[in-house]
Scaffold this active site. Structure first.
Site: not given
Lengths: 62, 465
Positions: B81, B156, B180
């Protein structure tokens, strides 16, 4: 100073936010709503959760 | 190998490499072809690094030929990420604020995986600063759900979920402050783990809220998740929230089954606190019945309401985030997407008194969950109350923040894993459940999740891409 300007001034939102009064009002309202969203602690003299409170190891079933 | 290489799980690829039946280079090349074919539809990646990863995979291949794998992750690709630092490359946080933010050092968790031999072919899409998304007014497009590209992949850690579910990568790292890692895992039909607070170092990961942030693995199956977390976990004296613990081999427990385990089913989360769709509720009931058939003792458990957990999480999260973003928010708000501003700005208005009250209530919530664990080994709860909504339906996307049961375990720090437990009939989108364990008892979560995965039909399903 009108209400919108006062709301923006409290957290230090200046020139960059002059055209965003609606966003500011919405954020202030949201913050008030969040703060009322949880039950009040039973003891308001209790220690709060410390920062970086690493949990104590638990007894596992294995 | 008979199956397409992109269908291998991380654990399967690891075993094939150890037996010298698969080369890390051959494997990476197959994944790169998959990436090139699918990326225009999925937008998983901010910064592709396949060439650099190939050079590392070649080194791993030579090492393995010479003396065997350095670890079960040697030569295997893991996506990051793009709020996690990779030395020599920018960490953009999917934001125009940080387009030139080149980092000199690896995040601690990346350094651990690199030492194990892992390679890093991609910095993956995220919601801006792990909070503002999916948004269409940013320098990079939002990731899409491989099961239906018109739908939200969850966030996210959106690129992480999308890339793993699509078979572009066998594993990726995400971060989890209010759910997330587990949200994209739930919507993309894969496995996401948020381990106990303090188990995985957060040094070198752009913070959202210090006391709630976790780094976690996303994989296609439970065994791979256990493998990856085992390599990620470990004490980091430079992370003030890191715990001193011995490394654990979670995979030792995967075949033990459900017999003898006591599971508390928290029905009120999805029945009354945030009523789930009928399909989600039915899938959870079916999962509970299957776990009981497999030998678990399933009984009802009551916790404080989801509303309470969610409000405590939001007050703490936005306050701590405001302490990080305050300067940019005041001086350069146009640098954020409109959605990120909307999510971050309330933090500037939370009173110090309310932040302390939230942290005080947080201790009571921790005590309530700990009390529940006096009578059970695991908790079973909903993850999302709905299947993934359309990515362009702003109202439905907003509702995903409240219509979920992941946030409680950021507030308390307990380990929690989500995995698939069904498919929605109308749109064929994944449904999911959540298993929560005692502090540092990730092994029992993996044990139960692996047993459920073996008994249920969902693990074999893949999105039709």
């Amino acid at each position: 100073m009108n209400e919108d300007e006062a709301a923006a001034r409290a957290p230090g939102l200046g020139e960059a936010w002059r055209a965003r009064a609606e966003e500011v009002a919405e954020a202030a309202a949201q913050a008030r709503m969040m703060a009322q969203g949880f039950r009040a602690p039973a003891d308001e003299t209790a220690e709060p959760m410390p920062a970086f409170a690493v949990p104590a190891p638990a007894r596992a079933v294995r | 190998m008979s199956a397409p290489l992109h269908d291998l799980t991380l654990a399967e690829a690891s075993a094939a490499i150890a037996r010298r039946r698969l080369s890390p280079v051959e494997y990476l090349d197959a994944l790169r072809a998959r990436f090139e074919a699918l990326e225009p539809r999925l937008n998983t990646t901010i910064l592709p690094l396949w060439e650099a990863a190939r050079a590392e995979a070649q080194k791993a291949a030579r090492r393995i030929a010479r003396s065997g794998p350095r670890s079960p992750l040697d030569g295997l690709p893991v996506g990051l990420k793009d709020i996690i630092d990779l030395a020599g490359h920018p960490t953009t946080c999917h934001s125009r604020h940080l387009l030139g933010n080149v980092k000199a050092a690896d995040a601690a968790v990346v350094a651990r995986l690199r030492a194990a031999g892992a390679v890093f072919p991609a910095k993956l899409a995220t919601h801006e600063f792990a909070i503002g998304g999916p948004a269409f007014d940013l320098p990079f497009p939002p990731a899409r759900n491989p099961w239906n590209t018109a739908h939200h992949p969850g966030g996210s850690s959106s690129g992480s979920g999308s890339a793993v579910a699509a078979g572009i990568l066998p594993a990726a790292l995400g971060t989890d402050t209010g759910g997330s890692v587990r949200h994209p895992a739930s919507h993309c039909g894969i496995v996401g783990m948020k381990a106990t607070y303090g188990l995985v170092s957060r040094r070198g990961v752009f913070p959202l809220a210090f006391t709630l942030d976790h780094v976690g693995p996303l994989t296609r199956d439970v065994a791979s998740n256990a493998l990856l977390l085992g390599a990620m976990a470990g004490h980091d004296p430079q992370d003030p929230g890191s715990v001193v613990r011995r490394a654990e081999n979670y995979r030792r427990h995967l075949r033990k089954g459900l017999k003898g385990l006591s599971i508390g089913f928290v029905r009120h989360f999805h029945e009354t606190d945030q009523p789930a769709t009928e399909e989600v509720a039915a899938a959870l009931e079916a999962a509970a019945r299957l776990m009981a058939r497999e030998g678990a003792k399933v009984k009802p458990v009551t916790l404080p309401s989801l509303t309470d957990f969610a409000a405590v999480n939001r007050v703490i999260l936005t306050s701590e985030a405001a302490s990080i973003h305050g300067r940019w928010l005041r001086e350069a708000p146009e640098g954020y997407s409109a959605l990120t501003r909307k999510r971050l700005l309330p933090g500037l208005f939370v009173r110090a008194e309310d932040y302390v009250q939230a942290q005080r209530r947080r201790r009571e919530l921790v005590a309530a969950v700990e009390a529940a664990f006096a009578g059970v080994d695991l908790l079973l709860t909903a993850s999302s109350m709905d299947p993934a909504c359309r990515i362009d339906d702003a109202e439905a996307v907003e509702a995903t923040y409240s219509r979920q049961a992941r946030t409680p375990f950021n507030v308390t720090g307990h380990p929690a894993l989500t995995l698939m437990c069904g498919l929605s009939k109308a749109e064929g989108l994944p449904l999911s459940l959540q298993l929560v364990g005692r502090y540092f008892d990730e092994a029992t979560i993996y044990r139960a999740a692996a047993a459920y995965e073996r008994a249920a039909p969902w693990a074999a399903l893949r999105p039709a891409l």
